[in-house]
Design a protein around this motif. Structure first.
Motif, PDB file in Angstrom:
ATOM      1  N   ILE A  44       0.875  -1.175   0.000  1.00  0.00           N
ATOM      2  CA  ILE A  44       0.000   0.000   0.000  1.00  0.00           C
ATOM      3  C   ILE A  44       0.907   1.218   0.000  1.00  0.00           C
ATOM      4  CG2 ILE A  44      -1.752   1.317   1.254  1.00  0.00           C
ATOM      5  CD1 ILE A  44      -2.481  -1.241   2.758  1.00  0.00           C
ATOM      6  N   GLU A  45       0.594   2.180  -0.840  1.00  0.00           N
ATOM      7  CA  GLU A  45       1.309   3.461  -0.850  1.00  0.00           C
ATOM      8  C   GLU A  45       0.276   4.545  -1.096  1.00  0.00           C
ATOM      9  OE1 GLU A  45       5.185   5.576  -2.855  1.00  0.00           O
ATOM     10  OE2 GLU A  45       4.132   4.064  -4.008  1.00  0.00           O
ATOM     11  N   ARG A  46       0.130   5.433  -0.139  1.00  0.00           N
ATOM     12  CA  ARG A  46      -0.879   6.486  -0.231  1.00  0.00           C
ATOM     13  C   ARG A  46      -0.300   7.821   0.204  1.00  0.00           C
ATOM     14  NH1 ARG A  46      -2.854   2.701  -2.399  1.00  0.00           N
ATOM     15  NH2 ARG A  46      -4.870   1.771  -2.056  1.00  0.00           N
ATOM     16  N   GLY A  47      -0.983   8.874  -0.148  1.00  0.00           N
ATOM     17  CA  GLY A  47      -0.571  10.221   0.215  1.00  0.00           C
ATOM     18  C   GLY A  47      -0.509  10.426   1.713  1.00  0.00           C
ATOM     19  N   LEU A  48       0.359  11.302   2.129  1.00  0.00           N
ATOM     20  CA  LEU A  48       0.605  11.575   3.546  1.00  0.00           C
ATOM     21  C   LEU A  48      -0.663  11.953   4.297  1.00  0.00           C
ATOM     22  CD1 LEU A  48       2.692  11.971   5.832  1.00  0.00           C
ATOM     23  CD2 LEU A  48       2.923  14.325   5.058  1.00  0.00           C
ATOM     24  N   SER A  49      -1.555  12.688   3.668  1.00  0.00           N
ATOM     25  CA  SER A  49      -2.736  13.200   4.371  1.00  0.00           C
ATOM     26  C   SER A  49      -3.923  12.240   4.340  1.00  0.00           C
ATOM     27  CB  SER A  49      -3.154  14.546   3.782  1.00  0.00           C
ATOM     28  OG  SER A  49      -3.501  14.384   2.429  1.00  0.00           O
ATOM     29  N   ASP A  50      -3.751  11.052   3.783  1.00  0.00           N
ATOM     30  CA  ASP A  50      -4.831  10.070   3.705  1.00  0.00           C
ATOM     31  C   ASP A  50      -4.870   9.254   5.001  1.00  0.00           C
ATOM     32  OD1 ASP A  50      -6.628   8.053   3.159  1.00  0.00           O
ATOM     33  OD2 ASP A  50      -5.816   7.597   1.178  1.00  0.00           O
ATOM     34  N   ASP A  51      -5.617   9.766   5.982  1.00  0.00           N
ATOM     35  CA  ASP A  51      -5.665   9.133   7.304  1.00  0.00           C
ATOM     36  C   ASP A  51      -6.270   7.736   7.273  1.00  0.00           C
ATOM     37  OD1 ASP A  51      -4.476  11.305   8.447  1.00  0.00           O
ATOM     38  OD2 ASP A  51      -6.318  12.151   9.254  1.00  0.00           O
ATOM     39  N   LYS A  52      -7.267   7.522   6.427  1.00  0.00           N
ATOM     40  CA  LYS A  52      -7.893   6.196   6.348  1.00  0.00           C
ATOM     41  C   LYS A  52      -6.864   5.159   5.896  1.00  0.00           C
ATOM     42  CE  LYS A  52     -11.737   3.676   4.337  1.00  0.00           C
ATOM     43  NZ  LYS A  52     -12.850   3.706   3.402  1.00  0.00           N
ATOM     44  N   SER A  53      -6.080   5.482   4.894  1.00  0.00           N
ATOM     45  CA  SER A  53      -5.056   4.555   4.416  1.00  0.00           C
ATOM     46  C   SER A  53      -3.950   4.375   5.446  1.00  0.00           C
ATOM     47  CB  SER A  53      -4.457   5.033   3.092  1.00  0.00           C
ATOM     48  OG  SER A  53      -5.415   4.948   2.074  1.00  0.00           O
ATOM     49  N   LEU A  54      -3.606   5.434   6.147  1.00  0.00           N
ATOM     50  CA  LEU A  54      -2.592   5.324   7.201  1.00  0.00           C
ATOM     51  C   LEU A  54      -3.067   4.363   8.286  1.00  0.00           C
ATOM     52  CD1 LEU A  54       0.088   6.066   8.463  1.00  0.00           C
ATOM     53  CD2 LEU A  54      -0.966   8.146   9.350  1.00  0.00           C
ATOM     54  N   ARG A  55      -4.326   4.468   8.675  1.00  0.00           N
ATOM     55  CA  ARG A  55      -4.883   3.540   9.669  1.00  0.00           C
ATOM     56  C   ARG A  55      -4.846   2.111   9.126  1.00  0.00           C
ATOM     57  NH1 ARG A  55      -4.788   3.710  14.709  1.00  0.00           N
ATOM     58  NH2 ARG A  55      -4.129   1.604  14.497  1.00  0.00           N
ATOM     59  N   THR A  56      -5.164   1.926   7.836  1.00  0.00           N
ATOM     60  CA  THR A  56      -5.116   0.606   7.214  1.00  0.00           C
ATOM     61  C   THR A  56      -3.699   0.053   7.244  1.00  0.00           C
ATOM     62  OG1 THR A  56      -6.984   1.130   5.752  1.00  0.00           O
ATOM     63  CG2 THR A  56      -5.540  -0.679   5.069  1.00  0.00           C
ATOM     64  N   ILE A  57      -2.722   0.883   6.947  1.00  0.00           N
ATOM     65  CA  ILE A  57      -1.315   0.468   6.956  1.00  0.00           C
ATOM     66  C   ILE A  57      -0.906   0.031   8.366  1.00  0.00           C
ATOM     67  CG2 ILE A  57       1.058   1.359   6.784  1.00  0.00           C
ATOM     68  CD1 ILE A  57       0.019   3.059   4.376  1.00  0.00           C
ATOM     69  N   ILE A  58      -1.256   0.818   9.358  1.00  0.00           N
ATOM     70  CA  ILE A  58      -0.903   0.501  10.744  1.00  0.00           C
ATOM     71  C   ILE A  58      -1.572  -0.805  11.180  1.00  0.00           C
ATOM     72  CG2 ILE A  58      -1.186   1.245  13.144  1.00  0.00           C
ATOM     73  CD1 ILE A  58      -0.941   4.173  12.023  1.00  0.00           C
ATOM     74  N   ASP A  59      -2.867  -0.936  10.909  1.00  0.00           N
ATOM     75  CA  ASP A  59      -3.600  -2.138  11.307  1.00  0.00           C
ATOM     76  C   ASP A  59      -3.054  -3.385  10.607  1.00  0.00           C
ATOM     77  OD1 ASP A  59      -5.194  -0.556  12.926  1.00  0.00           O
ATOM     78  OD2 ASP A  59      -6.897  -0.537  11.538  1.00  0.00           O
ATOM     79  N   LEU A  60      -2.755  -3.259   9.313  1.00  0.00           N
ATOM     80  CA  LEU A  60      -2.216  -4.395   8.563  1.00  0.00           C
ATOM     81  C   LEU A  60      -0.848  -4.793   9.106  1.00  0.00           C
ATOM     82  CD1 LEU A  60      -2.483  -6.456   6.306  1.00  0.00           C
ATOM     83  CD2 LEU A  60      -1.583  -4.724   4.730  1.00  0.00           C
ATOM     84  N   ALA A  61      -0.014  -3.818   9.407  1.00  0.00           N
ATOM     85  CA  ALA A  61       1.312  -4.110   9.962  1.00  0.00           C
ATOM     86  C   ALA A  61       1.195  -4.854  11.284  1.00  0.00           C
ATOM     87  CB  ALA A  61       2.107  -2.815  10.141  1.00  0.00           C
ATOM     88  N   GLU A  62       0.270  -4.437  12.126  1.00  0.00           N
ATOM     89  CA  GLU A  62       0.067  -5.105  13.412  1.00  0.00           C
ATOM     90  C   GLU A  62      -0.424  -6.538  13.214  1.00  0.00           C
ATOM     91  OE1 GLU A  62      -2.556  -2.465  15.544  1.00  0.00           O
ATOM     92  OE2 GLU A  62      -0.883  -1.220  16.244  1.00  0.00           O
ATOM     93  N   GLU A  63      -1.371  -6.715  12.312  1.00  0.00           N
ATOM     94  CA  GLU A  63      -1.918  -8.053  12.054  1.00  0.00           C
ATOM     95  C   GLU A  63      -0.859  -8.986  11.479  1.00  0.00           C
ATOM     96  OE1 GLU A  63      -5.811 -10.137   9.966  1.00  0.00           O
ATOM     97  OE2 GLU A  63      -5.585  -7.965   9.899  1.00  0.00           O
ATOM     98  N   LEU A  64      -0.067  -8.490  10.539  1.00  0.00           N
ATOM     99  CA  LEU A  64       0.976  -9.317   9.939  1.00  0.00           C
ATOM    100  C   LEU A  64       2.077  -9.649  10.931  1.00  0.00           C
ATOM    101  CD1 LEU A  64       1.219  -7.715   6.384  1.00  0.00           C
ATOM    102  CD2 LEU A  64       0.087  -9.859   7.033  1.00  0.00           C
ATOM    103  N   SER A  65       2.394  -8.710  11.793  1.00  0.00           N
ATOM    104  CA  SER A  65       3.409  -8.964  12.820  1.00  0.00           C
ATOM    105  C   SER A  65       2.976 -10.104  13.745  1.00  0.00           C
ATOM    106  CB  SER A  65       3.689  -7.709  13.633  1.00  0.00           C
ATOM    107  OG  SER A  65       4.325  -6.745  12.827  1.00  0.00           O
ATOM    108  N   LYS A  66       1.694 -10.151  14.068  1.00  0.00           N
ATOM    109  CA  LYS A  66       1.168 -11.237  14.899  1.00  0.00           C
ATOM    110  C   LYS A  66       1.297 -12.587  14.196  1.00  0.00           C
ATOM    111  CE  LYS A  66      -2.180  -8.350  17.306  1.00  0.00           C
ATOM    112  NZ  LYS A  66      -3.600  -8.005  17.441  1.00  0.00           N
TER     113      LYS A  66
END
Length: 103
Positions: A44-66
């Motif tokens: 995923i690569e999205r613009g800096l101000s796209d908060d929804k995508s940033l939340r998706t990136i953070i959530d996905l990273a946490e899920e994959l780390s688990k």
């Protein structure tokens, strides 16, 4: 040059649960996910101000780390820690609340 947030997978092999999580978050096909895994390409690569995508990136990273999948988070082409990305997200939310864009 646009500043972006992104996530990369550094693992070349992925468990089925990880592929399912990535498909759900990104909509990518299984073959595309497998091609991007370990190939230094953003999932995923999205613009800096796209908060929804940033939340998706953070959530996905946490899920994959688990699931023991190694991921890297990026902002503006620089590798960042999950804590840094969470702080950016929180700062965006607080700013939006202060200017009345969010309650």
């Amino acid at each position: 040059m646009t500043i972006t947030n992104g996530i990369k997978i550094t693992s070349k092999s992925l468990p089925a649960k990880a592929i399912a999580a990535i498909r759900k978050a990104t909509g990518l096909s299984i073959s595309e996910i497998k091609q991007r895994a370990g190939s230094d390409v953003y999932l995923i690569e999205r613009g800096l101000s796209d908060d929804k995508s940033l939340r998706t990136i953070i959530d996905l990273a946490e899920e994959l780390s688990k699931l023991d999948v190694k991921v890297e988070l990026y902002q503006g082409g620089y590798k960042r820690s999950p804590e840094f990305m969470k702080n950016v997200y929180q700062a965006h939310r607080e700013t939006a609340q202060e200017v009345g864009l969010e309650e």
